[in-house]
Design an enzyme around this catalytic site. Structure first.
Site, PDB file in Angstrom:
ATOM      1  N   ASP A  45       0.856  -1.195   0.000  1.00 25.41           N
ATOM      2  CA  ASP A  45       0.000   0.000   0.000  1.00 25.41           C
ATOM      3  C   ASP A  45       0.889   1.241   0.000  1.00 25.41           C
ATOM      4  OD1 ASP A  45      -1.911   2.113   0.861  1.00 25.41           O
ATOM      5  OD2 ASP A  45      -3.232   0.426   1.280  1.00 25.41           O
ATOM      6  N   TYR A 163     -13.639   6.955 -14.375  1.00 32.64           N
ATOM      7  CA  TYR A 163     -13.401   5.976 -13.310  1.00 32.64           C
ATOM      8  C   TYR A 163     -14.069   4.657 -13.690  1.00 32.64           C
ATOM      9  CZ  TYR A 163     -13.955   3.653  -8.797  1.00 32.64           C
ATOM     10  OH  TYR A 163     -13.952   2.732  -7.783  1.00 32.64           O
TER      11      TYR A 163
END
Ligand code: UDP
Length: 337
Positions: A45, A163
């Site tokens: 991450d 998106y």
């Protein structure tokens, strides 16, 4: 002829799972659940929208490791994939607000990042779950949304659809890898997933409403508030992911909706939050073009058909909206104190 799905045999009953975006809201809950059932977890991450505080409590577990790095770091991704039996790819641009404000980053993260993850999964034959979104159904009015429905995106002049299109391309890439290379890839289309740790920073409605209610501020309802959503507790979503991970031979090459089918309007939601939080707040309606950007298009209704996942793995959500709100209110109260 049935397709033969080839994936790595696990060394023992426990799995080594790489979670990209594992310091995020869904990822951190999934990491907890995998560790609790005895699996090993590596988190990758870059903390762009995730938070280290989501995984701090896991760092003392010997079965847990993490790398604070981007999925575009090929070396790190390759090493982590080489050690993994399974990958859950959750790293992505999240939240309508972020998507509208930073469209280039959104598309690049989703498309280039997923391409890299799939290439690594292919090198090491990892069983992979690819996170997609109900946004791909776009403006479709064929309620409830079924996985095989046609998709109806708006014009490319609206960033929101960029998106959706980028996640749709991710789905095509994943399904192509299944067909061409027999990689056991499963696509999960998340609907509105909510619960403790979700941040309101990127627009998500429940943490925002709960924070506003606890501060007795006006509840900001966008549009006329008659648009509806179905909210699913992250704990239920995690149960679906665990079950899907267990069944690569059954679920490879498939798309599954994951969400609740209990519909509520945003006006009803706002009133329920006020009531459950025992708040003095009132509703304040804000036009979409002030809340987001001029010409912003919202979905009037968004309801999943969840029969496919129920038939495959027996999953259905178990928590009610009342329980979900109690959980989020409890979490946000603790953060305030
Ligand atoms: N919304 C709202 N007030 C807020 C944030 C969101 O009324 O402060 C509305 C938003 O316009 C949408 C719904 O709540 O109709 C759900 O928004 P969210 O961003 O949580 O998820 P979406 O379904 O849009 O992806």
């Amino acid at each position: 002829m049935p397709r033969v799905v080839r994936f790595k045999k696990m060394k023992d009953n426990a799995m080594q799972v790489l979670i990209t975006g594992g310091a995020g809201f869904i990822g951190s809950h999934l990491a907890e659940a995998l560790l609790a059932r005895g699996d090993r977890v590596a988190v990758l991450d870059n903390l762009s929208t995730g938070s280290f505080s989501n995984i701090t409590h896991l760092t003392t577990n010997p079965n847990f490791s993490f790398a604070i790095e981007s999925i575009s770091n090929d070396l790190v991704l390759d090493r982590l994939a080489s050690q993994a039996d399974a990958i859950v790819h959750l790293a992505a641009a999240v939240g309508v607000q972020l998507v509208v404000e930073r469209p280039t980053e959104t598309i690049e993260t989703n498309v280039i990042g997923t391409h890299a993850v799939l290439a690594a999964a292919r090198r090491y034959r990892c069983r992979t779950l690819l996170a997609s979104t109900s946004e791909v159904y776009g403006k479709s009015a064929e309620i409830p949304f079924k996985e095989e429905n046609d998709l109806l995106l708006g014009s490319s002049s609206h960033s929101r659809w960029g998106y959706a299109a980028s996640k749709l391309l991710d789905e095509f890439l994943g399904l192509a890898a299944f067909r061409e290379y027999s990689l056991p890839i499963t696509i999960t289309r998340f609907f509105n997933t909510v619960g403790p740790r979700q941040t309101g920073r990127y627009g998500m409605v429940i943490p925002r409403f709960v924070q506003q209610a606890l501060r007795h501020e006006a509840i900001t309802v966008f549009g006329d508030g008659e648009q509806s959503r179905c909210f699913c507790h992250v704990g239920d979503v995690v149960q679906a992911l665990l079950a899907l991970l267990n069944r690569p031979e059954l679920t490879g090459g498939q798309i599954y909706n994951i969400g609740s089918n209990q519909e509520v309007t945003i006006n009803q939601l706002a009133k329920k939050v006020i009531e459950q939080a025992d708040s003095a707040s009132t509703l304040k309606h804000i036009p979409y073009n002030e809340a987001y950007a001029p010409g912003f298009e919202d979905m009037r209704r968004r309801v999943p058909d969840i029969n496919k996942i129920h038939e495959a793995i027996g999953w259905a959500p178990s928590r009610t909206l009342t329980e979900i709100l109690d959980d989020v209110i409890h979490f946000e109260r603790q953060r305030l104190t």
